[in-house]
Design a protein around this motif. Sequence first.
Motif, PDB file in Angstrom:
ATOM      1  N   UNK B  64       0.861  -1.191   0.000  1.00 48.03           N
ATOM      2  CA  UNK B  64       0.000   0.000   0.000  1.00 48.03           C
ATOM      3  C   UNK B  64       0.889   1.230   0.000  1.00 48.03           C
ATOM      4  N   UNK B  65       0.372   2.267  -0.615  1.00 52.00           N
ATOM      5  CA  UNK B  65       1.084   3.533  -0.625  1.00 52.00           C
ATOM      6  C   UNK B  65       0.256   4.540   0.167  1.00 52.00           C
ATOM      7  N   UNK B  66       0.897   5.218   1.120  1.00 53.30           N
ATOM      8  CA  UNK B  66       0.179   6.140   2.001  1.00 53.30           C
ATOM      9  C   UNK B  66       0.682   7.559   1.772  1.00 53.30           C
ATOM     10  N   UNK B  67      -0.264   8.489   1.594  1.00 54.05           N
ATOM     11  CA  UNK B  67       0.059   9.912   1.440  1.00 54.05           C
ATOM     12  C   UNK B  67      -0.749  10.682   2.492  1.00 54.05           C
ATOM     13  N   UNK B  68      -0.065  11.477   3.293  1.00 53.38           N
ATOM     14  CA  UNK B  68      -0.756  12.273   4.315  1.00 53.38           C
ATOM     15  C   UNK B  68      -0.491  13.752   4.087  1.00 53.38           C
ATOM     16  N   UNK B 104       6.607  -1.195   7.290  1.00 49.92           N
ATOM     17  CA  UNK B 104       6.559   0.175   6.783  1.00 49.92           C
ATOM     18  C   UNK B 104       7.931   0.540   6.215  1.00 49.92           C
ATOM     19  N   UNK B 105       7.936   1.051   4.990  1.00 47.43           N
ATOM     20  CA  UNK B 105       9.184   1.456   4.349  1.00 47.43           C
ATOM     21  C   UNK B 105       9.621   2.831   4.807  1.00 47.43           C
ATOM     22  N   UNK B 106      10.659   3.369   4.205  1.00 49.26           N
ATOM     23  CA  UNK B 106      11.144   4.691   4.591  1.00 49.26           C
ATOM     24  C   UNK B 106      10.046   5.754   4.471  1.00 49.26           C
ATOM     25  N   UNK B 107      10.049   6.651   5.431  1.00 47.92           N
ATOM     26  CA  UNK B 107       9.052   7.721   5.439  1.00 47.92           C
ATOM     27  C   UNK B 107       9.718   9.008   4.960  1.00 47.92           C
ATOM     28  N   UNK B 108       9.104   9.659   3.990  1.00 53.76           N
ATOM     29  CA  UNK B 108       9.625  10.958   3.553  1.00 53.76           C
ATOM     30  C   UNK B 108       8.658  12.056   3.956  1.00 53.76           C
ATOM     31  N   UNK B 109       9.211  13.189   4.285  1.00 54.60           N
ATOM     32  CA  UNK B 109       8.400  14.338   4.677  1.00 54.60           C
ATOM     33  C   UNK B 109       8.738  15.508   3.769  1.00 54.60           C
ATOM     34  N   UNK B 110       7.751  16.336   3.514  1.00 60.29           N
ATOM     35  CA  UNK B 110       8.023  17.499   2.674  1.00 60.29           C
ATOM     36  C   UNK B 110       7.110  18.652   3.057  1.00 60.29           C
ATOM     37  N   UNK B 147       3.494  13.705   4.437  1.00 53.78           N
ATOM     38  CA  UNK B 147       4.235  12.487   4.773  1.00 53.78           C
ATOM     39  C   UNK B 147       3.901  11.440   3.717  1.00 53.78           C
ATOM     40  N   UNK B 148       4.867  10.613   3.402  1.00 57.97           N
ATOM     41  CA  UNK B 148       4.641   9.604   2.370  1.00 57.97           C
ATOM     42  C   UNK B 148       5.446   8.352   2.708  1.00 57.97           C
ATOM     43  N   UNK B 149       4.819   7.193   2.584  1.00 56.56           N
ATOM     44  CA  UNK B 149       5.533   5.942   2.844  1.00 56.56           C
ATOM     45  C   UNK B 149       4.773   4.773   2.220  1.00 56.56           C
TER      46      UNK B 149
END
Lengths: 475, 274
Positions: B64-68, B104-110, B147-149
């Motif tokens: 699954x791909x999560x975008x917050x 859960x894979x790496x979490x990126x923030x922007x 946030x994205x992971x």
Amino acid sequence: MAGRQLTVFWLAVAAYLAMVVGIGLWSYRRTRGEEGFLVAGRSLGPVIGGATLMANQVSAGATIGIVGFHYYSGFSYAWSWPLTWIGWMVCALFVAPKIRRHQGFTLPDFFAARYESRAARAIAAVFILVAYSVMLSAQYQAGGLLFALVSGISYARAVVLVAVITTAYTMLGGMYGNAYVGLLKAVLLLAGYVLAVPFLWRQMGGLHALGVALNALDPRLTANWFGWRQLMAISGAIGLGLAAAPYEISAIYSMQSRRATQLAIGWSFFFQAFIGIGVLVFGLSMRVAVPHLPDPDLATPLLGTSILPFGIGLLVLLAAVVTFTRTGGAILLTAASAVSHDLYGKLLNPGASDRGKVRAGRIAVVLFSALPVVLAFAHLSLVNFIVIYAAKLMVSFLFVPVVIGLNWKGGTRDGALAAMLGGLATCVTWSLIARPLFIGLDPAEAGVLVSGALFLAVSRLTPPVREETVKLFFG
Amino acid sequence: MRVARTRSPASDSGPVVKFRQFFASPASLALLSFVAGERSAAAQDVFPSREVRIEIAIGADQSASVREQYALTRPLQAIDSGSHSGSPADATTFEFLSLPCSIVGPVTASINGRTTTVRADAQTRAPWVSLTVPPALTAVDTGVWRLQYDVRFAGATPAVPIAMPSATLARAEASRGADVAIDVTFPDQRPAARILIPQLHRTGAANRWTGRFLAIPSSVRAEWPENGAAACDAAIAGSAGGLLWRFAIFAGTMVTWVPLYLWWFGRKRWPDAS
């Protein structure tokens, strides 16, 4: 909730109210004067009586407030259930058998009969009005939170809606209605919890998974957030308060017999066991499922509206609605009886007819319903804090003159008056000192100790009650 | 990272203060008013976003791909240096609950076009994973925090952990909480696929589920029988802190006491007055 689901929720609430109206009308036809309205014609058996006792005790303070407590403080508050049962044992052994010998309607009736005192009746009636305003405000606050969250209406409107619903159904049936709605409440609570607890248990991965997640948040959540001393103080106030609580005394007066009363206490334990385990699982699960709620009291409303599947969630919400309306009804009925039966019928207009007193009771229900609305608007604290606060006041005021007075022949009128007022004043003063367990005592404990000391000392120094009065309670 | 003053739920934030004050001074309306005042003061300890959108796209490949997205209402401020979690001033502000069958894979923030990978600490508070964003990404202005992971599943009932700020969200206007929208899509229209928890509703498109909440749930759990994966029986590891035996004693006491009481009082014959 929105759209079709919100419609279903309101239809379910309307169906519940229709049932309440049906029970009320049926009860109304059965109600024969004041005895029917206030004590259900003394007709309740063990199971319905047990449901009534449970329904009085398990208020929104439990289904919403204690879930919020578990959400924030974890497991330890669960011990308050079995500790509170000590108070019920006191009731079963030392209150129920004795008080059923007296054919009264209300707790002030008991004071008047046991202590031969109109002043004791009046003071008890006024105290009931004050303490129950606080207790009722907790029901309105909980109901307001739930209705506001479910429907999106403002909190103030939701509180008023809860007050209107509670008032309407209390006026319809008196204690007959309250007893059978109590059974309905028990059925709804059991149904909702029996479905919701296993579902949550499974979805949260079982108790071990819950424990691991909670323990990592804060080890106190799985162990002792509340120390034993605090739990004993809270449970003592609630449990011993229940042994002398006006609405439970009215319920005891409504039972068929002393034996029925004692068995009813056992059946109330049965219902409470389910609910105690249910609210614990709800609170702990919600802490893991939604860790950052803005208000712990929102745990139950959010569980019903957003976490559980719609059908099960609806049952949980409906059980909460029944809880705060039914307990609110019991409180209203007790307060109304304090006004109509004790203040109006016995003190202001002793010649009033039964019909006149029932009418006065219904008017009192409407008038008394308004004050707690104002308190609920203020949203003073968490629901369960308010319930505990009211319980501490009640146990300080009532426990000694009721429980000791029923079991010690030497209690006198002046002793009872000193015990009531001294206990209450001590509890309030102790609280204002604003130190936890000042000289090792909780405010309620200090209140009961001072109340007891005054009762014994003043009773020794003042004239005893008449021999006939002693015989009425001691055979 | 510079963020709003946040504290863990176990710390001395608002309701905890109320608990303590309650036991210090429970019995006057004046004091209850004081507690209510404390509640208002504590309400400032919030993450400055009242509008959150979370999109979860479940893939056909057990992932699954999560975008917050968090719409910030004010600039993120420095964390209180006296943080109760023991974290430094520029540390943890997000967290998620690690689930045994979901990785859960790496979490990126922007924010505002600047992106970085978030450092994850899975040890200190396991199974809660703390996310630390480097101070370089600290926002001094408002905008949309993202946030994205990705998540990989090991079983037929996908469970997606949701990363969230480790503080309460700001309240939306005329609401008891924030406005959190969650949107889940399955890869295609399979009728048996459904969301188990929290309560989401199927929209017009049969593979899309949505819901609105006043706070962020820690996970979304789905049922997807057709995906062909075997059940995952892995249990969460760690200490339950004695909850199991405490619960057993508690429930055992309740369940034993009822029949004992009814038996005892049922066998006694009390003379009736009425």
